[in-house]
Design a protein around this motif. Sequence first.
Motif, mmCIF file in Angstrom:
data_model
loop_
_atom_site.group_PDB
_atom_site.id
_atom_site.type_symbol
_atom_site.label_atom_id
_atom_site.label_comp_id
_atom_site.label_asym_id
_atom_site.label_seq_id
_atom_site.Cartn_x
_atom_site.Cartn_y
_atom_site.Cartn_z
ATOM 1 N N GLU A 1 3.161 9.954 -7.782
ATOM 2 C CA GLU A 1 4.132 10.289 -8.833
ATOM 3 C C GLU A 1 3.462 10.359 -10.206
ATOM 4 O O GLU A 1 3.721 11.282 -10.987
ATOM 5 C CB GLU A 1 5.261 9.260 -8.847
ATOM 6 N N VAL A 2 2.591 9.400 -10.484
ATOM 7 C CA VAL A 2 1.891 9.389 -11.776
ATOM 8 C C VAL A 2 0.952 10.591 -11.872
ATOM 9 O O VAL A 2 0.884 11.252 -12.913
ATOM 10 C CB VAL A 2 1.134 8.054 -11.972
ATOM 11 N N SER A 3 0.253 10.893 -10.784
ATOM 12 C CA SER A 3 -0.653 12.042 -10.785
ATOM 13 C C SER A 3 0.095 13.331 -11.075
ATOM 14 O O SER A 3 -0.354 14.154 -11.873
ATOM 15 C CB SER A 3 -1.369 12.151 -9.431
ATOM 16 N N GLU A 4 1.232 13.498 -10.435
ATOM 17 C CA GLU A 4 2.034 14.702 -10.638
ATOM 18 C C GLU A 4 2.638 14.742 -12.047
ATOM 19 O O GLU A 4 2.604 15.773 -12.720
ATOM 20 C CB GLU A 4 3.146 14.772 -9.602
ATOM 21 N N THR A 5 3.157 13.630 -12.490
ATOM 22 C CA THR A 5 3.817 13.571 -13.795
ATOM 23 C C THR A 5 2.862 13.872 -14.942
ATOM 24 O O THR A 5 3.208 14.600 -15.875
ATOM 25 C CB THR A 5 4.454 12.184 -14.010
ATOM 26 N N PHE A 6 1.650 13.302 -14.872
ATOM 27 C CA PHE A 6 0.703 13.451 -15.978
ATOM 28 C C PHE A 6 -0.403 14.463 -15.695
ATOM 29 O O PHE A 6 -1.334 14.605 -16.490
ATOM 30 C CB PHE A 6 0.109 12.084 -16.345
ATOM 31 N N ASP A 7 -0.317 15.149 -14.551
ATOM 32 C CA ASP A 7 -1.303 16.162 -14.171
ATOM 33 C C ASP A 7 -2.727 15.607 -14.213
ATOM 34 O O ASP A 7 -3.617 16.162 -14.870
ATOM 35 C CB ASP A 7 -1.166 17.401 -15.065
ATOM 36 N N ILE A 8 -2.901 14.479 -13.530
ATOM 37 C CA ILE A 8 -4.205 13.825 -13.434
ATOM 38 C C ILE A 8 -4.472 13.497 -11.968
ATOM 39 O O ILE A 8 -3.565 13.552 -11.140
ATOM 40 C CB ILE A 8 -4.274 12.521 -14.269
ATOM 41 N N GLU A 9 -5.710 13.180 -11.665
ATOM 42 C CA GLU A 9 -6.057 12.702 -10.331
ATOM 43 C C GLU A 9 -6.201 11.189 -10.413
ATOM 44 O O GLU A 9 -7.124 10.684 -11.036
ATOM 45 C CB GLU A 9 -7.352 13.347 -9.851
ATOM 46 N N SER B 1 0.800 -1.223 0.000
ATOM 47 C CA SER B 1 0.000 0.000 0.000
ATOM 48 C C SER B 1 0.839 1.283 0.000
ATOM 49 O O SER B 1 0.490 2.253 -0.670
ATOM 50 C CB SER B 1 -0.979 0.013 1.176
ATOM 51 N N LEU B 2 1.935 1.305 0.726
ATOM 52 C CA LEU B 2 2.761 2.520 0.739
ATOM 53 C C LEU B 2 3.387 2.789 -0.627
ATOM 54 O O LEU B 2 3.462 3.942 -1.073
ATOM 55 C CB LEU B 2 3.843 2.431 1.810
ATOM 56 N N LEU B 3 3.799 1.714 -1.292
ATOM 57 C CA LEU B 3 4.358 1.887 -2.637
ATOM 58 C C LEU B 3 3.269 2.282 -3.628
ATOM 59 O O LEU B 3 3.516 3.058 -4.552
ATOM 60 C CB LEU B 3 5.074 0.619 -3.095
ATOM 61 N N ALA B 4 2.062 1.767 -3.439
ATOM 62 C CA ALA B 4 0.942 2.144 -4.305
ATOM 63 C C ALA B 4 0.653 3.631 -4.164
ATOM 64 O O ALA B 4 0.395 4.324 -5.159
ATOM 65 C CB ALA B 4 -0.292 1.314 -3.977
ATOM 66 N N MET B 5 0.716 4.138 -2.930
ATOM 67 C CA MET B 5 0.518 5.574 -2.706
ATOM 68 C C MET B 5 1.604 6.382 -3.414
ATOM 69 O O MET B 5 1.319 7.403 -4.049
ATOM 70 C CB MET B 5 0.532 5.893 -1.209
ATOM 71 N N ARG B 6 2.826 5.911 -3.324
ATOM 72 C CA ARG B 6 3.948 6.603 -3.955
ATOM 73 C C ARG B 6 3.788 6.629 -5.476
ATOM 74 O O ARG B 6 3.991 7.665 -6.123
ATOM 75 C CB ARG B 6 5.247 5.909 -3.566
#
Length: 99
Positions: free
Chosen positions: A54-62, A45-50
């Motif tokens: 990271e994906v949200s920030e990189t691709f500007d998505i939620e 779960s902690l890695l899933a959060m990470r």
Amino acid sequence: MTRISEQNPALDRTIAPVLQAIWAEALGLETVGPDDDFLQVGGHSLLAMRIAAEVSETFDIELPMTAVFRHPTLASFEVAVENAVREQATAGRFDRGRR
């Protein structure tokens, strides 16, 4: 399910390697294959959060953390991210048209 990259091959060249790098770094692996299962290669779960952050920030998505568990292979996760990117782009065009 049709992948966006099938409609736009440029996306496959940009999204796939970025997602692979994000997963590999988070999981502490040199590489992650498209059919590797997140939990089976050491994910939790902690890695899933990470990864989701990271994906949200990189691709500007939620992208919620649960997306990693709902789409546990890199290939299925890629489809989910591509869909989120497309939805965000569509929503952005719609919002700009309302102004």
